[in-house]
Design a protein around this motif. Structure first.
Motif, mmCIF file in Angstrom:
data_model
loop_
_atom_site.group_PDB
_atom_site.id
_atom_site.type_symbol
_atom_site.label_atom_id
_atom_site.label_comp_id
_atom_site.label_asym_id
_atom_site.label_seq_id
_atom_site.Cartn_x
_atom_site.Cartn_y
_atom_site.Cartn_z
ATOM 1 N N ARG A 352 -13.434 -12.953 14.938
ATOM 2 C CA ARG A 352 -13.396 -14.039 13.963
ATOM 3 C C ARG A 352 -13.605 -13.457 12.576
ATOM 4 O O ARG A 352 -14.133 -12.342 12.415
ATOM 5 C CB ARG A 352 -14.457 -15.101 14.263
ATOM 6 N N THR A 353 -13.235 -14.207 11.582
ATOM 7 C CA THR A 353 -13.374 -13.775 10.205
ATOM 8 C C THR A 353 -14.853 -13.599 9.845
ATOM 9 O O THR A 353 -15.703 -14.403 10.239
ATOM 10 C CB THR A 353 -12.733 -14.805 9.267
ATOM 11 N N GLY A 354 -15.153 -12.509 9.094
ATOM 12 C CA GLY A 354 -16.512 -12.241 8.654
ATOM 13 C C GLY A 354 -17.321 -11.400 9.609
ATOM 14 O O GLY A 354 -18.446 -10.992 9.289
ATOM 15 N N MET A 355 -16.805 -11.114 10.788
ATOM 16 C CA MET A 355 -17.536 -10.318 11.771
ATOM 17 C C MET A 355 -17.525 -8.853 11.357
ATOM 18 O O MET A 355 -16.515 -8.309 10.913
ATOM 19 C CB MET A 355 -16.884 -10.494 13.141
ATOM 20 N N THR A 356 -18.683 -8.199 11.469
ATOM 21 C CA THR A 356 -18.756 -6.760 11.202
ATOM 22 C C THR A 356 -18.339 -5.998 12.459
ATOM 23 O O THR A 356 -18.583 -6.446 13.590
ATOM 24 C CB THR A 356 -20.176 -6.345 10.795
ATOM 25 N N VAL A 357 -17.704 -4.855 12.242
ATOM 26 C CA VAL A 357 -17.170 -4.092 13.364
ATOM 27 C C VAL A 357 -17.481 -2.620 13.219
ATOM 28 O O VAL A 357 -17.829 -2.132 12.132
ATOM 29 C CB VAL A 357 -15.637 -4.276 13.475
ATOM 30 N N VAL A 358 -17.351 -1.915 14.329
ATOM 31 C CA VAL A 358 -17.429 -0.462 14.381
ATOM 32 C C VAL A 358 -16.140 0.038 15.008
ATOM 33 O O VAL A 358 -15.754 -0.422 16.082
ATOM 34 C CB VAL A 358 -18.642 0.005 15.203
ATOM 35 N N ILE A 359 -15.476 0.970 14.355
ATOM 36 C CA ILE A 359 -14.190 1.467 14.842
ATOM 37 C C ILE A 359 -14.418 2.642 15.782
ATOM 38 O O ILE A 359 -15.083 3.622 15.429
ATOM 39 C CB ILE A 359 -13.286 1.896 13.668
ATOM 40 N N ASP A 360 -13.867 2.535 16.990
ATOM 41 C CA ASP A 360 -13.944 3.598 17.994
ATOM 42 C C ASP A 360 -12.598 3.653 18.708
ATOM 43 O O ASP A 360 -12.286 2.819 19.548
ATOM 44 C CB ASP A 360 -15.066 3.313 18.984
ATOM 45 N N ASN A 361 -11.785 4.655 18.365
ATOM 46 C CA ASN A 361 -10.420 4.756 18.893
ATOM 47 C C ASN A 361 -10.316 5.634 20.130
ATOM 48 O O ASN A 361 -9.216 6.008 20.536
ATOM 49 C CB ASN A 361 -9.475 5.281 17.813
ATOM 50 N N ARG A 362 -11.442 5.961 20.735
ATOM 51 C CA ARG A 362 -11.370 6.810 21.928
ATOM 52 C C ARG A 362 -10.684 6.104 23.094
ATOM 53 O O ARG A 362 -10.065 6.750 23.940
ATOM 54 C CB ARG A 362 -12.786 7.235 22.345
ATOM 55 N N LEU A 363 -10.783 4.789 23.129
ATOM 56 C CA LEU A 363 -10.139 4.020 24.203
ATOM 57 C C LEU A 363 -8.970 3.198 23.668
ATOM 58 O O LEU A 363 -8.608 2.174 24.249
ATOM 59 C CB LEU A 363 -11.158 3.102 24.873
ATOM 60 N N ALA A 364 -8.383 3.646 22.555
ATOM 61 C CA ALA A 364 -7.268 2.906 21.971
ATOM 62 C C ALA A 364 -6.064 2.935 22.903
ATOM 63 O O ALA A 364 -5.716 3.991 23.461
ATOM 64 C CB ALA A 364 -6.893 3.513 20.622
#
Length: 376
Positions: A352-364
């Protein structure tokens, strides 16, 4: 008595008030704790959107046709005395397929050759006599005509015998044998089908409005269910000058290399005509798109300052987009997105809009323009 009831009512009221006060205090504490509690960031996979050039193509469905195909038939009647081919065999042009009984024709040929030899000898004598002025011109003309007639009979009998030996008119692959040894064939009876399969034609139709995009020798790619993991390449060799009055489409023929003869005549094929120019696109993985009846959208990751901590953190923004054509695992975004922006590529249904995230592309998830997933 009234005093006792009054005192009991006061005690009950005080007890209820105490319980309410305690609960209100608990709710207030829980509210303050909830306000102070920080929601942990969501782990996502993401990709930076870059411009690309996609080849333009025209998709169609077609039917595979042999370059040469014929049903080999008996040109003359006769009894089958020998079969020199096997069903499904590959043959070369001129290979003997079948022989019919020629005993009667060979006897007639011997008679015709004897008559031709006699006529030739008579012509030689008449010419010698004519040279000494001992013969008339009529006798010479008759002898020459007789020699030609008998020779023509010889040629005719040899041709008839040759027709009783059925040969492959061109090289290719034979079908199923339709005759048996000893069978009496009539003129026109079918013997076996013969088709040239490498190369092979694919015939397909395209809408009349795409006719201007076609050029001779354009690259064509073909896929068929018989070889799902292989793409066959070829080129356009002919475009019909007529447009179908019912479908408003034009017939196109392409020639396709068919090593190993994996494609067969009559098969259904998916055809892709590769156009000469390329189209600039802004592709994103199809898994990045949240499809909805009210509009398709993606989640863009932006860097924003946290008002509480003052730190910069990645935050989501839902962006509605307009989609173009799809290719492989990607889809073109024609409006709503710019190159250089970062979008979430998986799990968009829970964001949803405004949610903070952490990017982890190991399982992309792996994405490709021409995916070829294994059969699971």
């Amino acid at each position: 008595m009234l005093r006792k009831i009054f005192m009991t009512a006061i005690a009950v009221s005080l007890l209820i008030g105490a319980l309410v006060y305690a609960k209100l205090g608990q709710f207030s504490a829980m509210g303050r704790a909830a306000e102070a509690m920080a929601v942990p960031p969501e782990t996502v996979t993401a990709v930076t959107v870059d411009e690309a050039l996609w080849e333009r193509s025209i998709a169609a469905v077609g039917t595979l046709e042999p370059v040469q195909g014929v049903m080999v038939s008996a040109e003359v009647g006769g009894r089958v005395t020998r079969i020199d081919f096997a069903s499904g065999a590959a043959v070369k042009a001129g290979d003997v397929l079948l022989r019919l009984d020629t005993s009667s024709e060979e006897a007639q040929l011997a008679s015709a050759e004897a008559a031709a030899t006699l006529a030739k000898a008579d012509l030689t004598r008449v010419r010698a006599m004519d040279a000494r002025k001992l013969s008339s011109q009529d006798a010479l003309d008759a002898a020459e005509a007789k020699a030609k007639e008998t020779q023509a009979q010889v040629v005719n009998m040899r041709a008839l015998i040759a027709k009783k030996t059925v040969r492959a008119p061109f090289g290719g692959r034979l079908g199923l044998r339709l005759v048996n040894l000893g069978q009496v064939l009539q003129e026109g009876d079918r013997i076996v089908s013969l088709q040239t399969l490498d190369p092979i034609y694919v015939d397909f139709s395209i809408p009349q409005q795409r006719l201007g995009d076609l050029r001779h020798d354009m690259t064509v790619r073909v896929r068929a269910d018989a070889a799902p993991d292989e793409t066959f390449s070829g080129a356009i060799i002919a475009v019909s000058p007529e447009v179908d009055a019912v479908t408003r489409s034009v017939r196109v023929r392409a020639q396709i290399a068919n090593p190993g003869e994996r494609l067969r005549a009559g098969m259904f094929a998916r055809v892709e005509v590769v156009l000469q120019d390329r189209q600039p696109v802004l592709p994103v993985p199809a898994t990045a798109v949240l499809y909805a009846p009210y509009g398709d959208s993606v989640f863009v990751i932006e860097e924003r300052k946290n008002d509480t901590t003052g730190a910069t953190e990645p935050v989501l923004r839902q962006q509605f987009v307009r989609l173009g054509r799809a290719r492989g695992d990607f889809v073109d975004v024609t409006d709503g997105l710019k190159a250089g922006e970062t979008v979430v590529t998986s799990g968009v249904f829970k964001l949803r809009t405004g949610m903070t995230v952490v990017i982890d592309n190991r399982l992309a998830p792996a994405a490709g323009l021409e995916p070829n997933p294994s059969d699971s």
